[in-house]
Design an enzyme around this catalytic site. Structure first.
Site, PDB file in Angstrom:
ATOM      1  N   HIS A  18       0.861  -1.245   0.183  1.00 53.76           N
ATOM      2  CA  HIS A  18       0.001  -0.023  -0.045  1.00 53.76           C
ATOM      3  C   HIS A  18       0.895   1.427  -0.018  1.00 53.76           C
ATOM      4  CE1 HIS A  18      -3.887  -1.876   1.654  1.00 53.76           C
ATOM      5  NE2 HIS A  18      -3.590  -2.320   0.618  1.00 53.76           N
ATOM      6  N   GLU A  73       1.146   3.851   1.926  1.00 48.83           N
ATOM      7  CA  GLU A  73       1.709   4.320   3.261  1.00 48.83           C
ATOM      8  C   GLU A  73       3.072   3.524   3.297  1.00 48.83           C
ATOM      9  OE1 GLU A  73      -1.265   3.437   2.691  1.00 48.83           O
ATOM     10  OE2 GLU A  73      -2.478   4.257   4.391  1.00 48.83           O
ATOM     11  N   CYS A 102      -5.740   1.602   6.099  1.00 48.13           N
ATOM     12  CA  CYS A 102      -6.311   0.536   6.363  1.00 48.13           C
ATOM     13  C   CYS A 102      -5.893   0.019   7.587  1.00 48.13           C
ATOM     14  CB  CYS A 102      -6.309  -0.433   5.136  1.00 48.13           C
ATOM     15  SG  CYS A 102      -4.460  -1.193   5.077  1.00 48.13           S
ATOM     16  N   CYS A 138      -1.980  -0.947   7.367  1.00 52.57           N
ATOM     17  CA  CYS A 138      -1.148   0.452   7.477  1.00 52.57           C
ATOM     18  C   CYS A 138      -1.414   1.139   8.518  1.00 52.57           C
ATOM     19  CB  CYS A 138      -1.911   1.378   6.184  1.00 52.57           C
ATOM     20  SG  CYS A 138      -1.418   0.471   4.550  1.00 52.57           S
ATOM     21  N   ALA A 165     -15.082  12.113 -29.368  1.00 51.30           N
ATOM     22  CA  ALA A 165     -14.201  13.207 -29.737  1.00 51.30           C
ATOM     23  C   ALA A 165     -15.031  13.608 -30.951  1.00 51.30           C
ATOM     24  CB  ALA A 165     -12.833  12.351 -30.513  1.00 51.30           C
ATOM     25  N   ARG A 210      -8.410   4.224 -21.362  1.00 50.83           N
ATOM     26  CA  ARG A 210      -8.857   2.648 -21.357  1.00 50.83           C
ATOM     27  C   ARG A 210      -8.006   1.945 -20.438  1.00 50.83           C
ATOM     28  NH1 ARG A 210      -8.702   1.837 -28.096  1.00 50.83           N
ATOM     29  NH2 ARG A 210     -10.341   3.001 -28.564  1.00 50.83           N
ATOM     30  N   THR A 250     -20.622   2.665 -35.421  1.00 55.67           N
ATOM     31  CA  THR A 250     -19.084   2.948 -35.011  1.00 55.67           C
ATOM     32  C   THR A 250     -18.515   1.746 -35.045  1.00 55.67           C
ATOM     33  OG1 THR A 250     -19.922   4.346 -33.100  1.00 55.67           O
ATOM     34  CG2 THR A 250     -17.458   3.805 -33.318  1.00 55.67           C
ATOM     35  N   LEU A 262     -10.247  -1.194 -30.160  1.00 62.36           N
ATOM     36  CA  LEU A 262     -10.528  -1.193 -28.827  1.00 62.36           C
ATOM     37  C   LEU A 262      -9.460  -1.735 -28.009  1.00 62.36           C
ATOM     38  CD1 LEU A 262     -14.434  -1.979 -29.093  1.00 62.36           C
ATOM     39  CD2 LEU A 262     -13.105   0.307 -29.151  1.00 62.36           C
ATOM     40  N   GLU A 286     -17.284   4.477 -26.151  1.00 64.86           N
ATOM     41  CA  GLU A 286     -16.697   5.371 -27.090  1.00 64.86           C
ATOM     42  C   GLU A 286     -17.490   5.919 -28.268  1.00 64.86           C
ATOM     43  OE1 GLU A 286     -12.264   5.290 -27.829  1.00 64.86           O
ATOM     44  OE2 GLU A 286     -11.907   4.064 -25.862  1.00 64.86           O
TER      45      GLU A 286
HETATM   46  C1  AOF Z   1      -4.511   1.635   2.242  1.00 65.09           C
HETATM   47  N1  AOF Z   1      -3.418   2.200   1.552  1.00 65.09           N
HETATM   48  O1  AOF Z   1      -2.370   2.188  -0.647  1.00 65.09           O
HETATM   49  C2  AOF Z   1      -4.565   0.982  -0.276  1.00 65.09           C
HETATM   50  C3  AOF Z   1      -5.655   0.863   0.457  1.00 65.09           C
HETATM   51  O2  AOF Z   1      -6.287  -6.608  -0.591  1.00 65.09           O
HETATM   52  P1  AOF Z   1      -5.247  -5.535   0.052  1.00 65.09           P
HETATM   53  O3  AOF Z   1      -4.514  -6.066   1.207  1.00 65.09           O
HETATM   54  O4  AOF Z   1      -4.390  -4.855  -0.893  1.00 65.09           O
HETATM   55  O5  AOF Z   1      -6.252  -4.178   0.678  1.00 65.09           O
HETATM   56  C4  AOF Z   1      -7.122  -3.698  -0.376  1.00 65.09           C
HETATM   57  C5  AOF Z   1      -8.182  -2.632   0.142  1.00 65.09           C
HETATM   58  O6  AOF Z   1      -7.407  -1.803   1.152  1.00 65.09           O
HETATM   59  C6  AOF Z   1      -8.887  -1.654  -0.479  1.00 65.09           C
HETATM   60  O7  AOF Z   1     -10.197  -2.282  -0.943  1.00 65.09           O
HETATM   61  C7  AOF Z   1      -8.967  -0.614   0.296  1.00 65.09           C
HETATM   62  O8  AOF Z   1      -9.975  -0.937   1.337  1.00 65.09           O
HETATM   63  C8  AOF Z   1      -7.527  -0.480   0.807  1.00 65.09           C
HETATM   64  N2  AOF Z   1      -6.645  -0.020   0.307  1.00 65.09           N
HETATM   65  N3  AOF Z   1      -5.614   1.086   1.977  1.00 65.09           N
HETATM   66  O9  AOF Z   1      -4.265   2.275   3.808  1.00 65.09           O
HETATM   67  C9  AOF Z   1      -3.326   1.676   0.220  1.00 65.09           C
HETATM   68  N4  AOF Z   1      -4.535   0.847  -1.686  1.00 65.09           N
HETATM   69 ZN    ZN Z   2      -3.283  -0.102   3.791  1.00 68.69          ZN
END
Ligand code: AOF
Ligand code: ZN
Length: 381
Positions: free
Chosen positions: A60, A62, A85, A94, A163, A193, A205, A213, A304
């Site tokens: 993550h 942090e 989290c 985190c 566009a 995309r 289209t 695509l 699109e």
């Molecule tokens: C954070 N920092 O950079 C992100 C968070 O499956 P995991 O362990 O990667 O957790 C995914 C969940 O954690 C995601 O659904 C969201 O609630 C949180 N994401 N949290 O503190 C992060 N990417």
């Molecule tokens: Zn986290």
């Protein structure tokens, strides 16, 4: 979710939080369905570590920023675009990492609504860390992470990208493709995309442009988006470029009206045929189509074009964001309009009505890409 407006932030806090948000965007195309998250660690006014969630299942934001800051993290302030989290998911919590690192203060952007992941701020507070947040309003949080905060099961989150010329035309005349926008805008479209699970176009289209695509831009997507052609009656050739490679990533959405032999031709090329309900006039029922695509596991769709499908989606109220790429050219009155006014109903009962635009607002400042204008709009809640 949290609140219409975030908690009040000082200009200094806001600018570091904005930086965290901007860094988080580097995860686009690589982390969904997880959110984009960026983190900036600061001592005084010096940034001592930055990080972002770069890969689904990877560390993550942090944790990356803490690692980069090293020993300088003790007593530092942390700015992170999402509430840290508190759950042990694919990676350790985190909140715990921040507590162990000895940070003094945490400013976060959006509340994490996750049942398991949410609540990290209370845990930080209980450990004696000063916590401020959510610093982003609901609208800002959703703007950054629309899929993550899109909590409905009846349809994917839908963006429409068109566009067009200054006078609102998609092409010079019916049946031809008119190249309108330049290289910079094309690169941005491919970047866009990369973050979607499906790219959709309507029948005309598909017939006129024969688009691939695929994603051919700066970001290699973690999951290649499904390439989806809409064709109620079975008019698209099985040699359509979006169906190439026969790897099941090309889908055709059709109705009971398309012939079996046509379906077999598509399937022989490795395309998937998905039947959805038709409306009384024989066209695809877009609500039924979106429900089916959601059931197929798609959480986000980028449509699109063309104009008819776009207007249908807009009038049904199922477009969550509109990207307009406007080329500085005029095509004039024989052009194919980006927003055609639908013809009166068969019995003439329904008066023609355009798109109800009154709630639509730009979500960020328009950008100039080469000589094209890039405008992103959303309907106000
Ligand atoms: C954070 N920092 O950079 C992100 C968070 O499956 P995991 O362990 O990667 O957790 C995914 C969940 O954690 C995601 O659904 C969201 O609630 C949180 N994401 N949290 O503190 C992060 N990417
Ligand atoms: Zn986290």
């Amino acid at each position: 979710m949290g609140r219409a407006t975030g908690v009040p932030l000082s200009a200094r806090d806001r600018s570091f939080l904005d930086r965290a948000v901007a860094i988080g965007r580097k995860g686009w195309g690589r982390v969904h369905p997880n959110p984009l998250v960026g983190c900036v660690i600061v001592r005084g006014d010096e940034v001592v570590g930055e990080g972002w969630h770069a890969e689904f299942g990877g560390p993550h934001a942090e944790v990356v920023a803490l690692r980069r800051a090293g020993k300088r993290v003790r007593g530092a302030e942390v700015f992170v675009s999402l509430e840290p989290c508190r759950h042990v998911g694919k990676t350790p919590a985190c909140s715990g990492a921040l507590i162990r690192a000895g940070v003094l203060r945490v400013v976060y952007g959006a509340r994490d609504p996750g049942e398991k992941s949410g609540g990290g701020s209370e845990e930080l507070e209980a450990a004696g860390i000063a916590v401020l947040g959510p610093g982003l309003s609901d609208r800002e949080a959703r703007w950054e992470n629309p899929f993550f905060f899109h909590e409905r099961e009846d349809r994917p989150w839908v963006a429409l990208k068109l566009a067009m010329s200054l006078d609102g035309f998609l092409s010079d005349r019916a049946g031809v493709r008119t190249p309108l926008t330049g290289e910079e805008a094309t690169t941005e479209v491919h970047h866009l995309r990369a973050g979607f699970e499906g790219i959709l176009v309507g029948t005309r289209t598909a017939l006129v442009d024969d688009p691939r695509l695929t994603v051919r831009g700066p970001v290699e997507p973690r999951m290649r988006p499904r390439r989806i052609l809409l064709d109620a009656r079975g008019r698209i050739g099985s040699d359509a470029r979006a169906l190439s490679w026969g790897n099941g990533e090309g889908w055709v959405v059709t109705t009971a009206a398309s012939p079996a032999v046509w379906r077999e031709g598509i399937q022989e090329r490795g395309g998937r045929v998905i039947e959805v309900p038709a409306r009384p006039d024989g066209r695809v029922d877009v609500d039924g189509m979106l429900l089916r695509l959601r059931e197929e596991g798609l959480a986000s769709i980028l449509c699109e074009g063309g104009g008819e499908l776009g207007v249908e989606l807009l009038r049904r109220g199922v477009v969550d964001r509109l990207y307009l790429v406007i080329a500085p050219r005029l095509l004039g009155g024989n052009g194919v309009p980006a927003f055609p006014v639908p013809a009166a109903g068969a019995a003439g009962k329904e008066a023609p009505r355009g798109v109800p635009w009154d709630r639509w607002r730009p979500g960020e400042a328009p950008r100039l890409l080469g000589s094209d204008l890039w405008v992103a709009l959303e309907p106000e809640a």
